[in-house]
Design a protein around this motif. Sequence first.
Motif: not given
Length: 135
Positions: A16-35
């Motif tokens: 699910q996290l992999d799908r979410l990262e693909r959907d959001l893109g790496a930069d937005l994912f890292a920004s929203l889910f820094a931790t």
Amino acid sequence: ITRRLGAKTMEEVNGQLDRLERDLGADLFASLFATVTADNGCEFNGIEGIEASVFTDAKRTDLYFGRPFCSSDRPTNENHNGIIRRFIPKGSDIGDFSRRQIQAIEDWMNNLPRESLGGKTAAEAQQEQINKLAA
């Protein structure tokens, strides 16, 4: 972001996290889910899979674990669980709820002003992050 898992396994969480990262893109994912702060459930045992980006060899997030029986280590998560429980009572089978119903709960939550976001909604805060990344 609310997702219904097919099973309570680390493979399902990582997927699910992999799908979410693909959907959001790496930069937005890292920004929203820094931790990510997780409880001590076995579904979070795959630390490397949770932290690893699907796009690069770099980490996409840092995973931390709350202390057992210490919900104050994860206050935002506990608050969100309480909001979800307004719609899906504890003990209910989430499998009885359609993806459309879960999406409606997520939409309602994302349009609820949050003190932790300075009175903004989660949708507004996410849009701000998108705008920052686009600038």
